[in-house]
Design a protein around this motif. Structure first.
Motif, mmCIF file in Angstrom:
data_model
loop_
_atom_site.group_PDB
_atom_site.id
_atom_site.type_symbol
_atom_site.label_atom_id
_atom_site.label_comp_id
_atom_site.label_asym_id
_atom_site.label_seq_id
_atom_site.Cartn_x
_atom_site.Cartn_y
_atom_site.Cartn_z
ATOM 1 N N ASP A 637 -63.112 10.307 7.647
ATOM 2 C CA ASP A 637 -63.465 9.424 8.771
ATOM 3 C C ASP A 637 -63.074 7.980 8.463
ATOM 4 N N ALA A 638 -63.291 7.557 7.204
ATOM 5 C CA ALA A 638 -62.922 6.191 6.815
ATOM 6 C C ALA A 638 -61.413 5.978 6.917
ATOM 7 N N MET A 643 -57.030 3.455 10.054
ATOM 8 C CA MET A 643 -55.813 3.541 10.868
ATOM 9 C C MET A 643 -56.069 3.013 12.284
ATOM 10 N N TYR A 644 -57.200 3.384 12.849
ATOM 11 C CA TYR A 644 -57.560 2.940 14.200
ATOM 12 C C TYR A 644 -57.646 1.413 14.273
ATOM 13 N N MET A 645 -58.283 0.807 13.269
ATOM 14 C CA MET A 645 -58.476 -0.643 13.283
ATOM 15 C C MET A 645 -57.205 -1.406 12.927
ATOM 16 N N SER A 646 -56.215 -0.727 12.362
ATOM 17 C CA SER A 646 -54.954 -1.408 12.025
ATOM 18 C C SER A 646 -54.251 -1.920 13.280
ATOM 19 N N VAL A 715 -56.731 -4.613 7.240
ATOM 20 C CA VAL A 715 -57.208 -3.311 6.785
ATOM 21 C C VAL A 715 -56.596 -3.020 5.412
ATOM 22 N N ASP A 716 -57.334 -2.264 4.611
ATOM 23 C CA ASP A 716 -56.884 -1.884 3.278
ATOM 24 C C ASP A 716 -56.905 -0.357 3.208
ATOM 25 N N PHE A 717 -55.700 0.250 3.256
ATOM 26 C CA PHE A 717 -55.638 1.710 3.284
ATOM 27 C C PHE A 717 -56.049 2.322 1.948
#
Length: 731
Positions: A637-638, A643-646, A715-717
């Protein structure tokens, strides 16, 4: 004991003898093996702390037999049953003061020992790299304390079991060899892969390595067993997380075929005749739009002043027999695991989506719990029966919500069950009121709903919880309680779902926190009751502090788990509880279905003997599988939320502070996505006060539950984290 002429010794009722081949110990009619005999003498401390010479002397072993005795001692040491100190003294690890635990590594090369016995050893032990002696993150070890610079340092003396046999990471190679760099940063050693075993594998891919050797002083060796995809591919990263938790969608060879064979077995007329026939009753299922494994259905009607509620659960145990290959696989998996784009089912789809699923219009075998409920929510009478049902409608939560809201089109579509749906809502309100009076704790726990739309885009709607969800929740909880109470009353071996009260320390901290908010929290921390927590929630219900109280209360509680011993359920204020309603996706439910059917078939004694020990195994295994599944789901989920917030970088949102730490704040959006606000980006100087969940500043202070406005910065993948900046704190 008296010496005898053959070099052994004997005592009343027993005889001990040693030969070059074996040691045997006779007591009554039972003969113990050589290892059992020796180990028993250590366990009763007869030989504990003795050297080899002292042991041989005590056992009066002849010179030519000493080699056999040494071999037995070495064998017990190899198995971990005994340990020998540097001074040559033998004993069980516990007798010699060794600490058994699991290593939690650090990317800098050291580790912490997490003791197995937390009651005896409250804190973890630091183990520097030089004291690991080849042990790695996740390994189960024995260690001994090292007294020097501190009292919390230890040294590994034996590796009991390796934590990883396979590991996920990124593969690289040069002209000499290949290596897999683990994703798990705590696993600080790369895996060496011989060039002959990886020459055709490209650099930079995500892969799974099987560890085949642990050469002392060198990196572990292994081989690549699965390539997951390119290192920068989103779905390869998701699969890496799934594999890191040892989860797989595919079933072992033969299991799918066995499931298909079982699914093809239609119930005979004789089997149906031995069941209660509910096929003519109006029964519906209510699930999400994308649900395929439907394991519960409900019916409801009025009989005079009583409501007759039927909770009908798929009879999976009819197809998955105890100790069969299918059952062993289900036991190993423990639970189905749900990700946004896939499900890893506990059972093959021929069963989970096929013959076991309570599909609309199809005859299905079930276990039905029929409850007669009065106007106050009390179950006046109940019965559990083996049944056959035929679902009238496959309804969704959305459709039921529309019916309750009076949507004409939906009400017309389901005109034949419109009155029953109204009864659903009526009984749900009755049951909620009953639970509230009993002291049940109604926490507002939000869960993100992450989906992929038809174009493959990630969709995360704002959190919403409707009455239709509460209907199924209340009905299932009542069935779970009813079943558990009955099985507990007849003292049958069983798997309970328990939720123990908060620890005295956690309850005391929460009480202090509530008092600091201005609430009257006067409960006893060592004897806290569900009603004490409920009373605080109700007192804060209309106040701005409600969200923060809700969050901190949740953190003070213990995690629910499975147990063969009933200990009640604190959160539900229930004296007796189990999981009965989801046997397609949870092993404890499947296990207790079998036990219930033994009782229904009049085989109490046989069932008690068969399952007496197994319920403990099932409880431990299922709790561990549940924990593993929850962690995997949380990590995936994280990844999806990152990815969604990117695509949202630069956008502003309303949020609520969801966490406070010495290094910054966590803030949650209405769709439950959480972001991090680093301390250095906040204006002023701060002091972290953990017991109050407060970051106190010389200009502004921040606490859990406060409303803020934030901006998405990055964001930090790698960390799977979104970074926010604070724009304003709302008054």
């Amino acid at each position: 004991m008296n010496g005898n002429s053959n070099g052994g010794f004997s005592g009343k009722g027993r005889r001990f003898s040693l030969s070059a081949a074996y040691i045997s110990f006779y007591y009554g009619r039972r003969t113990l093996s050589a290892k059992e005999t020796l180990l028993q003498y250590f366990e009763n401390e007869t030989l504990s702390g003795k050297t080899f010479t002292e042991i041989a002397k005590f056992l009066k072993v002849s010179h030519r037999e000493k080699k056999s005795l040494l071999a037995l001692l070495d064998s017990l040491c190899d198995e971990g049953a005994l340990y020998v100190t540097g001074g040559g003294k033998y004993g069980t690890p516990e007798q010699l003061g060794l600490i058994k635990g699991t290593l939690s590594g650090n990317e800098r090369g050291f580790a912490f020992l997490v003791p197995e016995n937390k009651a005896l050893y409250g804190d973890d032990f630091f183990i520097p790299h030089k004291n690991l002696h080849g042990a790695l993150h996740g390994d189960t070890v024995y260690a001994e304390r090292v007294y020097g610079r501190s009292d919390d340092e230890a040294e590994v003396v034996r590796i009991v079991e390796r934590g990883y046999t396979e590991i996920v990471g990124t593969f690289w190679k040069d002209k000499n060899a290949g290596c897999l760099h683990p994703d798990e940063k705590k696993y600080f050693e790369d895996i060496y892969i011989p060039l002959s075993k990886c020459f055709n594998i490209p650099d930079g891919v995500k892969a799974v390595a099987r560890i085949t050797e642990y050469p002392f002083g060198r990196a572990p060796g292994g081989e690549i067993v699965e390539v997951l995809g390119e290192g920068d591919d989103f779905f390869a990263e998701e699969l890496s997380i799934i594999r890191s938790y040892k989860l797989r969608e595919e079933f072992p060879e033969g299991i799918e075929a066995e499931a298909e064979r079982q699914a093809a077995k239609k119930p005979s007329q004789a089997e149906i005749e031995n069941r209660r026939d509910f096929r003519e009753k109006t029964i519906v299922t209510i699930d999400g739009e994308d649900t395929r494994d439907i394991d519960d259905a409900v019916s409801l009607e009025k009989d005079g002043e009583l409501y007759v509620l039927g909770v009908h659960i798929a009879d999976v145990s009819h197809y998955v027999k105890y100790r069969s290959p299918l059952d062993k696989e289900a036991f190993a998996r423990g639970t189905s695991v749900y990700f946004p784009d896939r499900v890893l089912p506990m059972l093959p789809r021929a069963l989970s989506n096929g013959i076991c699923s309570l599909n609309e219009g199809e005859d299905r075998l079930a276990l039905s719990c029929i409850m007669r409920i009065d106007e106050k929510g009390a179950v006046k009478d109940s019965e559990i029966v083996e049944s056959v049902i035929r679902s009238t409608h496959r309804m969704t939560y959305t459709e039921v919500t529309k019916m309750l809201d009076g949507d004409g089109e939906t009400c017309e579509k389901y005109a034949d069950v419109k009155d029953m749906v109204s009864l659903f809502a009526e009984v749900t309100h009755i049951l909620k009121a009953m639970r509230e009076k009993r002291g049940s704790i109604e926490l507002d726990v939000k869960e993100a709903k992450i989906m992929l739309d038809k174009n493959g885009e990630i969709v995360i709607p704002d959190y919403d919880r409707s009455l239709s969800h509460e209907i199924i929740e209340q009905f299932m909880v009542l069935a779970n309680e009813t079943v558990a109470e009955y099985m507990h009353s007849i003292e049958m071996p069983f798997v309970y779902r328990i939720h123990e009260k908060p620890s005295e320390e956690k309850a005391s901290m929460f009480r202090e926190f509530a008092q600091n908010l201005g609430l009257k929290a006067k409960f006893s921390a060592d004897e806290v009751k569900p009603y004490d927590y409920q009373k605080l929630l109700k007192a804060a219900e209309e106040l701005p502090i409600f969200p923060v109280l809700n969050r901190v209360m949740l953190r003070s509680m213990q995690k629910a788990r499975y147990s063969p011993v009933n200990a009640g359920h604190f959160g539900l204020a229930s004296a007796c509880y189990c999981h009965f309603t989801s046997p397609i996706r949870r092993y404890p439910d499947l296990c207790i279905h079998r036990i219930i059917k033994e009782v229904l078939d009049g085989k109490y004694a046989e069932g008690a003997e068969r399952y007496n020990g197994f319920v403990s195994e099932a409880a431990v295994q299922s709790s561990e599988c549940e924990r593993r599944a929850a962690e995997a789901e949380r990590e995936v989920d994280a990844l999806y939320t990152t990815m969604y917030m990117s695509d949202k970088i630069g956008e502003n949102y309303e949020a609520v502070i969801s966490g406070v730490a010495a290094f910054g704040l966590f803030a949650e959006l209405p769709n439950t996505i959480e972001g991090f606000i680093p301390l250095e980006t906040l204006e002023g100087e701060f002091e972290f006060i953990p017991e109050r969940f407060l970051l106190k500043g010389n200009k502004e202070s921040y606490s859990i539950g406060e409303k803020v406005r934030v901006k998405v910065e990055s964001v930090d993948f790698e960390q799977r984290r979104t970074r926010f900046s604070l724009l304003a704190k709302e008054a």
